[in-house]
Design a protein around this motif. Structure first.
Motif, short mmCIF file in Angstrom:
data_model
loop_
_atom_site.label_atom_id
_atom_site.label_comp_id
_atom_site.label_asym_id
_atom_site.label_seq_id
_atom_site.Cartn_x
_atom_site.Cartn_y
_atom_site.Cartn_z
N VAL A 12 55.06 43.55 51.77
CA VAL A 12 54.09 42.68 51.13
C VAL A 12 54.75 41.34 50.84
O VAL A 12 55.89 41.29 50.35
N SER A 13 54.07 40.25 51.12
CA SER A 13 54.67 38.94 50.89
C SER A 13 54.73 38.64 49.39
O SER A 13 53.89 39.10 48.60
N GLU A 15 54.07 35.84 48.08
CA GLU A 15 52.89 35.04 47.75
C GLU A 15 51.70 35.93 47.40
O GLU A 15 50.99 35.68 46.42
N THR A 16 51.51 37.00 48.20
CA THR A 16 50.39 37.92 47.93
C THR A 16 50.59 38.63 46.60
O THR A 16 49.65 38.74 45.79
N THR A 20 48.08 38.04 43.41
CA THR A 20 47.30 39.17 42.94
C THR A 20 47.56 39.46 41.47
O THR A 20 46.63 39.78 40.71
N ILE A 132 45.54 43.54 50.97
CA ILE A 132 45.33 42.13 50.60
C ILE A 132 46.18 41.23 51.49
O ILE A 132 45.72 40.19 51.99
N ASP A 133 47.41 41.66 51.73
CA ASP A 133 48.34 40.85 52.51
C ASP A 133 47.86 40.66 53.95
O ASP A 133 48.06 39.59 54.54
N PRO A 139 42.22 39.31 46.84
CA PRO A 139 43.04 39.62 45.65
C PRO A 139 42.22 39.87 44.40
O PRO A 139 42.66 40.60 43.50
#
Length: 367
Positions: A12-13, A15-16, A20, A132-133, A139
Motif C-alpha cells: 500500500v502506498s 499516500e493512500t 485514508t 483503495i490503492d 478513501p
C-alpha cells in the motif's frame, strides 16, 4: 508492527494510507452494534417477519422481471438462479436502498482495535487499503458498521476475491452497477460450490416420536433416511426420491417455527452469513419472489428474545455441567446450540438445541 508499517510492507502506498487515515477516529457506536447483532437476539418469527415482508416480496418480483435479461446472462455465466441473486440483494441492502453510512476505514479500524475479533478486522482493514490503492474504492467510502459495503454488502476480502467487472468499465462497482452487483454475487456463490440444479430446502412435517437429537445443521442424512424416520412434506405427501443429502433444522425450536430439510445450498448461504435465521430468510425470500407460498406451519408466539446477560448465564451454567459452549460471550452460536442440545437430552427434553428463558430457569433449578 504498526498498522502503517504493515500496510506499506503489503504494497500500500504511503499516500493512500495517509489520505485514508487523515480523519479516522474510533467509533463507539460500532462496538455497541457488534455486541447485539440481530442474528443473536431476535426470535425466529420476529427475525423473519422483519425481512421477508410483503413489500420486499412484491418489489423483489418486480425487480426480477425488470432485470430478467441481465439476470439470465449472469445465470448462464455462473449457474446461480436469478431468484437467489435477487433475494440476497434484498436481504443485504433492501435492493440498494441501504448500503450503510458508516465510514469504512473508521469502522474497520474500530473493530481491528477491539479484542474480540481484532485479527480478522485488521486483515480486512489492510485489504481495504489495498483496494483503495488500486482505485477500486474511494478513501471516504461508506458501508455497514461491520465494514461491509455496496449493494451486496461484501467485506473487503470478499470483494478482492470475488467482485466482477461485468459491465467492462475497468473496476468492479458494487454501489451503482447492477451488472457488477449481480455477477459478483453469483461469482461468489459459484466459487464456493453453489448447486444451480438444486434449491435450498423444504418445509416438512415430523412424526410425533421424531428423535429431535438428530436435528441440527451438523447432522446430514440422505433424503431416504429422513423418509424412513417418518419425515414427510408439509402437506403430508412423501419426500421426493432424491440423491440429495439434507439436514433437519428447527430454527424456532420444537414449539415455534417450521421444521426444514435443508440442502447443500443452504450451507452456501451460511458461508455468506453464518446464521441459521439469515439463511432461512434468504431461502424463503427467494421462494416467495418466485411465487412460492408462506410457511404453512402454524404460528405461535415465540416469546421475548433472551438478553445477552441471560445467554451468558446459560453458557456459564452449561460449562459448569461440562458442556462446551465455546466460551461465555452472550452469543448463540453452533457450540452453544450443541451444548443446549446435550443438556436437553440429559433432562429428557426435546433436544432441539434452542435456548429459551424456560430452559435457563431449568438450568438454574438443577444446580
Amino acid at each position: 508492527m504498526s498498522l502503517r508499517s504493515e500496510a506499506l510492507s503489503r504494497g500500500v502506498s504511503a499516500e493512500t494510507f495517509d489520505l485514508t487515515f487523515a480523519n479516522v477516529t474510533l467509533i463507539p457506536r460500532v462496538l455497541e452494534l457488534d455486541r447485539r447483532q440481530p442474528e443473536f437476539v431476535q426470535t425466529f418469527w420476529r427475525y423473519l417477519d422483519a425481512r421477508v415482508t410483503p413489500a420486499r416480496i412484491e418489489r423483489g418480483r418486480r425487480l426480477l422481471a425488470e432485470n430478467a435479461s441481465l439476470l439470465e446472462a449472469v445465470h448462464q455465466r455462473y449457474g446461480v438462479q436469478p431468484r437467489f441473486i435477487v433475494a440476497f440483494w434484498g436481504m443485504e441492502s433492501s435492493f440498494g436502498d441501504d448500503t450503510g453510512n458508516f465510514p469504512l476505514a473508521a469502522s474497520l479500524a474500530t473493530l481491528a482495535y477491539d479484542a474480540r475479533r481484532a485479527n480478522f478486522f485488521r486483515d480486512q482493514l489492510l485489504t481495504l487499503l489495498h483496494l483503495i490503492d488500486r482505485g477500486d474504492i474511494s478513501p471516504d467510502a461508506q458501508g455497514s458498521w461491520a465494514g461491509a459495503f455496496g449493494q451486496t454488502q461484501f467485506m473487503p476480502s470478499t470483494f478482492k476475491a470475488y467482485a466482477v467487472d461485468f459491465d467492462g468499465d475497468g473496476h468492479p462497482n458494487l454501489w451503482t452497477s447492477l451488472p457488477d452487483i449481480f455477477a459478483s454475487s453469483a461469482n461468489y456463490l459459484a466459487s464456493i460450490g453453489w448447486d444451480g440444479s438444486s434449491t435450498w430446502g423444504r418445509e416438512v412435517a415430523l412424526p410425533y416420536d421424531f428423535p429431535y437429537a438428530l436435528s441440527g445443521i451438523e447432522t446430514e442424512k440422505p433424503m431416504s433416511e429422513w423418509a424412513q424416520l417418518g419425515v414427510v412434506n408439509i402437506d403430508g405427501s412423501p419426500l421426493p426420491t432424491s440423491t440429495l443429502s439434507a439436514s433437519l433444522i428447527l430454527p424456532g425450536g420444537v414449539n415455534s417455527g417450521p421444521a426444514l430439510l435443508v440442502y447443500r445450498n443452504f450451507r452456501k448461504i451460511m458461508n455468506w452469513n453464518n446464521s441459521l435465521l439469515y439463511a432461512v430468510s434468504v431461502g424463503h425470500l427467494a421462494d416467495r419472489i418466485a411465487g412460492g407460498d408462506p410457511f404453512a406451519t402454524l404460528r405461535y408466539d415465540d416469546g421475548s428474545p433472551m438478553s445477552r446477560q441471560q445467554v451468558e448465564e446459560m453458557q456459564s451454567l452449561l460449562l459448569l455441567r461440562g458442556l462446551d459452549t465455546g466460551g461465555v460471550d452472550g452469543l448463540v452460536g453452533a457450540k452453544t446450540r450443541e451444548a443446549v442440545k446435550r443438556f436437553q437430552e440429559q433432562a429428557s427434553l426435546p433436544a432441539d438445541g434452542y435456548p429459551t428463558v424456560a430452559l435457563l430457569d431449568q438450568l438454574r433449578s438443577t444446580q
